[in-house]
Design an enzyme around this catalytic site. Structure first.
Site, PDB file in Angstrom:
ATOM      1  N   TYR A 106      -0.832  -9.734   0.004  1.00 58.48           N
ATOM      2  CA  TYR A 106       0.045  -9.558   1.150  1.00 58.48           C
ATOM      3  C   TYR A 106      -0.372 -10.557   2.217  1.00 58.48           C
ATOM      4  CZ  TYR A 106      -3.666  -6.454   2.987  1.00 58.48           C
ATOM      5  OH  TYR A 106      -4.845  -5.928   3.409  1.00 58.48           O
ATOM      6  N   HIS A 138      -8.001  -8.233  -2.812  1.00 60.68           N
ATOM      7  CA  HIS A 138      -9.146  -7.373  -2.506  1.00 60.68           C
ATOM      8  C   HIS A 138      -8.839  -5.910  -2.802  1.00 60.68           C
ATOM      9  CE1 HIS A 138      -6.605  -7.124   1.044  1.00 60.68           C
ATOM     10  NE2 HIS A 138      -7.204  -5.984   1.350  1.00 60.68           N
ATOM     11  N   HIS A 181     -10.239  -2.042  -1.371  1.00 60.66           N
ATOM     12  CA  HIS A 181     -11.045  -1.334  -0.375  1.00 60.66           C
ATOM     13  C   HIS A 181     -11.856  -0.235  -1.056  1.00 60.66           C
ATOM     14  CE1 HIS A 181      -8.886  -3.011   3.160  1.00 60.66           C
ATOM     15  NE2 HIS A 181      -7.895  -3.119   2.288  1.00 60.66           N
ATOM     16  N   ARG A 217      -4.130 -12.093   3.717  1.00 65.67           N
ATOM     17  CA  ARG A 217      -5.328 -11.637   3.015  1.00 65.67           C
ATOM     18  C   ARG A 217      -5.398 -12.212   1.604  1.00 65.67           C
ATOM     19  NH1 ARG A 217      -8.463  -7.573   4.251  1.00 65.67           N
ATOM     20  NH2 ARG A 217      -9.900  -9.012   3.204  1.00 65.67           N
ATOM     21  N   TYR A 262       0.837  -1.205   0.000  1.00 66.35           N
ATOM     22  CA  TYR A 262       0.000   0.000   0.000  1.00 66.35           C
ATOM     23  C   TYR A 262       0.871   1.254   0.000  1.00 66.35           C
ATOM     24  CZ  TYR A 262      -4.164  -2.735   1.253  1.00 66.35           C
ATOM     25  OH  TYR A 262      -5.210  -3.616   1.247  1.00 66.35           O
TER      26      TYR A 262
HETATM   27 FE   LIG Z   1      -6.302  -4.489   2.490  1.00 64.84          FE
END
Ligand SMILES: [Fe+2]
Length: 209
Positions: A135, A141, A143, A138, A96
């Protein structure tokens, strides 16, 4: 509007209206999910709906391109204009833009990581991004957050049909089968000058105010 796939954007709304699950005269609202720790603590200077960097030398962002076409409705199936939709996600390497994301030094500098789009008069929005990398802990996905008159009205996460990580993802598996379906994207491949890209169409439904 950016130049990418305006034609598909204009064609998106009827599909979305038909695909929204109808329950007793209203539309089932999009399930809420946790925000998670990586909403950007420092927003990028460029906050538009095209998260990809492309210049005269070609495409610089790493990963498989994903076009996301959506529309925001209330539960009475009314399209909502002037609603702000935000997405944030990991880059191709699962990193991120948040300053405390692990391995941040390895992130793709050509990926915006966050984007915003205001809905048009038909409730439509669009993003160009990449398929999010994985990552630890998880599944794949994206957000998503929706703001109406600056008030947060939805925070959730979107998933990818058939991804191998879905069966072991704790956040995804908190959802019922019907809720999973409402948060699952079905990307379709299409040809572009820079190779195969994907597009996904989906409705977002928030409670009537
Ligand atoms: Fe996430």
């Amino acid at each position: 509007m950016t130049k990418f796939d305006r034609r598909k954007f204009l064609a998106a709304a009827p599909t979305l209206a038909l695909s929204a699950p109808v329950l007793a005269g209203t539309i089932a609202t999009t399930p809420k999910q946790i925000e998670g720790p990586f909403y950007p603590d420092e927003l990028p200077l460029d906050q538009d709906n095209d998260l990809i960097c492309e210049d005269a030398t070609g495409l610089k962002t790493q990963g498989q391109i994903l076009h996301m076409y959506g529309a925001v409705f209330n539960e009475n199936a009314k399209p909502l204009s002037a609603v702000v939709v935000e997405i944030w996600q990991a880059d191709n390497y699962g990193i991120y833009i948040h300053t405390e994301t692990p391995n941040r030094e390895d992130r793709d500098p050509y990926f915006q990581g966050f984007g915003r789009c205001m809905t048009d008069k038909h409730g439509r929005f669009m993003f160009r991004t990449v398929m999010p990398g994985l990552y630890e802990g998880r599944t794949q996905h994206v957000h998503l957050k929706v703001k109406q008159e600056s008030e947060e009205v939805l925070v959730t996460q979107l998933y990818f049909a058939g991804h191998h990580g879905n069966k072991d993802d704790g956040v995804f598996n908190m959802l019922s089968a019907a809720e999973k379906e409402r948060l699952t994207l079905y990307p379709i491949p299409f040809d572009t000058p820079y190779g195969t890209a994907y597009e996904a169409h989906f409705p977002v439904v928030i409670p009537a105010s």
